[in-house]
Design an enzyme around this catalytic site. Structure first.
Site, PDB file in Angstrom:
ATOM      1  N   ASN A  88       0.931  -1.119  -0.266  1.00 51.15           N
ATOM      2  CA  ASN A  88       0.128   0.197  -0.021  1.00 51.15           C
ATOM      3  C   ASN A  88       0.405   1.360   0.436  1.00 51.15           C
ATOM      4  OD1 ASN A  88      -2.275  -1.650   0.084  1.00 51.15           O
ATOM      5  ND2 ASN A  88      -2.060  -1.795   2.598  1.00 51.15           N
ATOM      6  N   GLY A  94      -3.962   3.702   1.037  1.00 49.87           N
ATOM      7  CA  GLY A  94      -4.264   3.071   1.862  1.00 49.87           C
ATOM      8  C   GLY A  94      -3.092   2.874   2.875  1.00 49.87           C
ATOM      9  N   GLN A  95      -2.196   3.471   2.922  1.00 47.63           N
ATOM     10  CA  GLN A  95      -1.170   3.411   3.091  1.00 47.63           C
ATOM     11  C   GLN A  95      -1.531   3.820   5.080  1.00 47.63           C
ATOM     12  OE1 GLN A  95       2.663   4.565   1.846  1.00 47.63           O
ATOM     13  NE2 GLN A  95       3.752   4.129   3.763  1.00 47.63           N
ATOM     14  N   HIS A 101       6.653  -1.096   4.193  1.00 49.70           N
ATOM     15  CA  HIS A 101       5.890  -2.148   4.340  1.00 49.70           C
ATOM     16  C   HIS A 101       5.411  -3.120   3.204  1.00 49.70           C
ATOM     17  CE1 HIS A 101       2.849   0.615   5.528  1.00 49.70           C
ATOM     18  NE2 HIS A 101       2.349  -0.574   6.042  1.00 49.70           N
ATOM     19  N   HIS A 103       3.108  -6.712   2.268  1.00 55.56           N
ATOM     20  CA  HIS A 103       2.600  -7.545   3.443  1.00 55.56           C
ATOM     21  C   HIS A 103       2.414  -9.147   2.382  1.00 55.56           C
ATOM     22  CE1 HIS A 103       0.087  -4.386   5.105  1.00 55.56           C
ATOM     23  NE2 HIS A 103       0.424  -3.794   4.790  1.00 55.56           N
TER      24      HIS A 103
HETATM   25  P1  5GP Z   1      -0.778  -0.113   5.926  1.00 58.47           P
HETATM   26  O1  5GP Z   1      -1.608  -0.120   6.308  1.00 58.47           O
HETATM   27  O2  5GP Z   1       0.068   0.915   6.163  1.00 58.47           O
HETATM   28  O3  5GP Z   1       0.227  -1.470   4.648  1.00 58.47           O
HETATM   29  O4  5GP Z   1      -0.560  -1.933   6.643  1.00 58.47           O
HETATM   30  C1  5GP Z   1       0.307  -1.206   7.544  1.00 58.47           C
HETATM   31  C2  5GP Z   1      -0.173  -2.366   8.678  1.00 58.47           C
HETATM   32  O5  5GP Z   1       1.103  -2.882   9.971  1.00 58.47           O
HETATM   33  C3  5GP Z   1      -1.218  -3.412   9.095  1.00 58.47           C
HETATM   34  O6  5GP Z   1      -1.603  -4.022   8.521  1.00 58.47           O
HETATM   35  C4  5GP Z   1      -1.491  -3.301  10.676  1.00 58.47           C
HETATM   36  O7  5GP Z   1      -2.320  -3.927  11.018  1.00 58.47           O
HETATM   37  C5  5GP Z   1      -0.075  -2.893  11.039  1.00 58.47           C
HETATM   38  N1  5GP Z   1       0.762  -2.609  12.216  1.00 58.47           N
HETATM   39  C6  5GP Z   1       0.186  -1.038  12.302  1.00 58.47           C
HETATM   40  N2  5GP Z   1       0.838  -1.335  14.308  1.00 58.47           N
HETATM   41  C7  5GP Z   1       1.609  -2.336  14.327  1.00 58.47           C
HETATM   42  C8  5GP Z   1       2.258  -2.243  15.609  1.00 58.47           C
HETATM   43  O8  5GP Z   1       2.601  -2.129  16.221  1.00 58.47           O
HETATM   44  N3  5GP Z   1       2.938  -3.965  14.939  1.00 58.47           N
HETATM   45  C9  5GP Z   1       3.032  -4.934  14.315  1.00 58.47           C
HETATM   46  N4  5GP Z   1       2.490  -5.532  13.964  1.00 58.47           N
HETATM   47  N5  5GP Z   1       1.411  -4.957  13.015  1.00 58.47           N
HETATM   48  C10 5GP Z   1       1.613  -3.113  13.411  1.00 58.47           C
END
Ligand code: 5GP
Ligand code: ZN
Length: 115
Positions: A88, A94-95, A101, A103
């Site tokens: 994302n 949707g980031q 990172h 997924h």
């Molecule tokens: P994004 O929405 O930016 O693509 O993904 C962020 C991801 O980080 C989400 O799936 C969320 O569940 C995960 N996430 C957010 N904070 C933490 C954390 O403190 N520890 C872990 N292990 N995952 C996290």
């Protein structure tokens, strides 16, 4: 980077369920898994998103996709069954965490298109 949750996880300042680590990359279980296997592959260096890659990051980007992803796929036993990688990027992408990172999602049938 100060106040970046993934920098803090990479530095060991915040706990995470680590599944892989080397000098430049860490991978750990997502706190809110969207599949039976949901791992985040994170460069230790703070890079905001794919849109913020610099030329100097080529080796790191290749390392993630050429070394780390296939290793995780083999370790989780999903290299044949398949898996999904999602990056994302930015607001419309949707980031929610502004530290690049990947997924890694597996062990369920994925649908298309994503929401
Ligand atoms: P994004 O929405 O930016 O693509 O993904 C962020 C991801 O980080 C989400 O799936 C969320 O569940 C995960 N996430 C957010 N904070 C933490 C954390 O403190 N520890 C872990 N292990 N995952 C996290
Ligand atoms: Zn960071």
């Amino acid at each position: 980077m100060a106040d970046c949750i993934f920098c803090k996880i990479a530095a060991g300042e915040i706990p995470a369920q680590k599944v892989y680590e080397d000098d430049t990359v860490i991978a750990f279980k997502d706190l809110s898994p969207k599949a039976p296997i949901h791992v985040l592959i994170v460069p230790k260096k703070h890079i905001q998103s794919v849109a913020h890659f610099q030329a100097e990051d080529k080796e790191l980007a290749a390392h993630i996709f050429v070394d780390v992803v296939p290793k995780l796929a083999a370790d989780f036993g999903v290299d044949e069954a398949g898996f999904r990688l999602t990056i994302n990027t930015g607001k419309d992408g949707g980031q929610t965490v502004p530290h690049l990172h990947v997924h890694f999602l597996a062990k369920r049938k994925m649908t298309w298109p994503p929401g």
